[in-house]
Write a protein that holds these residues in place. Structure first.
Motif, mmCIF file in Angstrom:
data_model
loop_
_atom_site.group_PDB
_atom_site.id
_atom_site.type_symbol
_atom_site.label_atom_id
_atom_site.label_comp_id
_atom_site.label_asym_id
_atom_site.label_seq_id
_atom_site.Cartn_x
_atom_site.Cartn_y
_atom_site.Cartn_z
ATOM 1 N N GLY B 39 0.925 -1.055 0.078
ATOM 2 C CA GLY B 39 0.147 0.001 0.066
ATOM 3 C C GLY B 39 0.779 1.233 0.226
ATOM 4 N N SER B 55 -4.362 7.528 0.632
ATOM 5 C CA SER B 55 -5.652 6.501 1.039
ATOM 6 C C SER B 55 -5.850 5.625 -0.402
ATOM 7 N N SER B 58 -3.439 2.728 -0.207
ATOM 8 C CA SER B 58 -3.693 1.663 0.617
ATOM 9 C C SER B 58 -4.855 0.831 0.474
ATOM 10 N N LEU B 59 -5.985 1.444 -0.106
ATOM 11 C CA LEU B 59 -7.345 0.752 -0.466
ATOM 12 C C LEU B 59 -6.999 -0.214 -1.691
ATOM 13 N N GLY B 62 -5.333 -3.140 -0.274
ATOM 14 C CA GLY B 62 -6.080 -4.055 0.410
ATOM 15 C C GLY B 62 -7.015 -4.725 -0.597
#
Lengths: 195, 160
Positions: B39, B55, B58-59, B62
């Motif tokens: 991420g 963000s 990171s998403l 994920g």
């Protein structure tokens, strides 16, 4: 797995908050988020259910300042604590640099703490890590509750190896930053050792 | 055992940046992100300041991790590509060399077919850079940056 960018002069590390359901992992991150200067933090992301239980993870990027001309950035993650989200927990542990185990001090959550700690050890092993070799701290949360087990007892069961541990009340923020600092410090020290 | 860390040098980063810029032009995409599997964003092309790339990275990681988990469960080696179709903006994600995620955000100004075609070429180029980076990282002694860090330096980080 830390990411060292010589070009951008940045050190990036990943910290994971682990622990049983409702122990206060998300609350830890929320407190850190609320108390950090706007320029030192990014947006906090929570992938949660409609009832505000963590479904996948919470994410908070923090920037701590410079060390020898390198910006230090920490990515804080929580795992979903509920037992049946184990597959997701395993994914979040990938590439971890440091772990904080958040224990729920309440007597009735003792079994859940033990189960979660076993689960942490097991899931780390699956990824090729050993908890005893990772930067690792323990937080005894919810110290303010009347049914809290004495710290000595918690320590005996949940921290047999004697890693740094902290009493906390994540809702009011007591102990939250002490825990984070201790973990960040261990991660940076580990980086230094690794060279 | 600790995972091997990733180290990025000026030279490779500029090569990666070039690939990202070229891909953005060739595919007529809005934004390109190059993210590591954990991420961390490595490079981007065309990301305006209004785009929260931290963000997003990171998403995306994920998402790719979750998809990888699904692949494992159904005994598929891995899903190398993913596509999210939106009304205005769509996202194409590709896993490169098993550790890098190439993300393309595109709108009606291009087509998914063109994006896929250009991504294929860029993936190969990126794969090559990251292979060389791994070799370089293994063979280059790291500068003594961390050896010089003192306990006081670390403590200073926390003095607000």
């Amino acid at each position: 797995m830390s990411f060292i960018n010589y070009s951008a002069r940045e050190i990036n590390c990943k910290l994971v908050y682990y622990g049983p359901g409702l122990c206060g992992k998300t609350t830890n991150l929320q407190f850190i988020y609320n108390k950090t200067r706007p320029d030192a933090k990014g947006k906090m992301i929570s992938l949660a259910t409609e009832t505000e239980r963590t479904l996948f993870f919470d994410f908070l990027p923090l920037s701590l300042g410079e060390i020898r001309g390198f910006k230090t950035r920490f990515h804080l993650y929580t795992v979903p604590g509920q037992v049946f989200y184990d597959a997701s927990r395993k994914l979040i542990l990938k590439g971890v640099d440091g772990v904080c185990f958040v224990a729920d001090s309440q007597l009735e959550r003792m079994e859940a703490n033990i189960e979660s700690l076993d689960n942490l050890r097991f899931n780390l092993q699956e990824q090729g890590y050993e908890l005893d070799k990772l930067p690792y701290v323990v937080q005894y949360n919810k110290r303010d509750l009347p049914n809290a087990v004495p710290v000595e007892e918690l320590r005996e069961v949940l921290n047999p190896t004697g890693v740094p541990d902290y009493e906390a009340c994540a809702v009011t923020g007591e102990g939250v930053f002490d825990t984070l600092k201790a973990l960040a410090k261990q991660v940076l020290t580990e980086l230094r050792k690794g060279q | 055992m600790l995972n091997a860390q990733m180290v990025m040098y000026e030279e490779e980063l500029s090569e990666i940046q070039e690939i990202a810029d070229q891909l953005q032009q060739d595919s007529r995409a809005r934004t390109i992100l190059i993210v590591d599997k954990n991420g961390q964003m490595i490079a981007n092309a065309g990301a305006g300041s209004d785009l929260d790339t931290t963000s997003l990275s990171s998403l995306v990681a994920g998402n790719v991790a979750a998809t990888g988990g699904i692949a494992k469960l159904i005994e598929e080696e891995e899903f190398t590509g993913q596509f999210h179709e939106g009304k205005d903006i769509s996202v194409h994600m590709t896993l490169v060399a098993r550790r890098i995620i190439l993300v393309v955000l595109f709108d009606k100004g291009t087509t998914h077919g063109l994006v896929r075609l250009r991504v294929k070429k860029a993936s190969e180029a990126l794969s090559d850079v990251f292979d060389r980076l791994a070799v370089k990282q293994a063979s280059t002694p790291q500068p003594d940056l961390f050896a010089e860090i003192t306990d006081a330096d670390i403590d200073n980080l926390f003095n607000d």
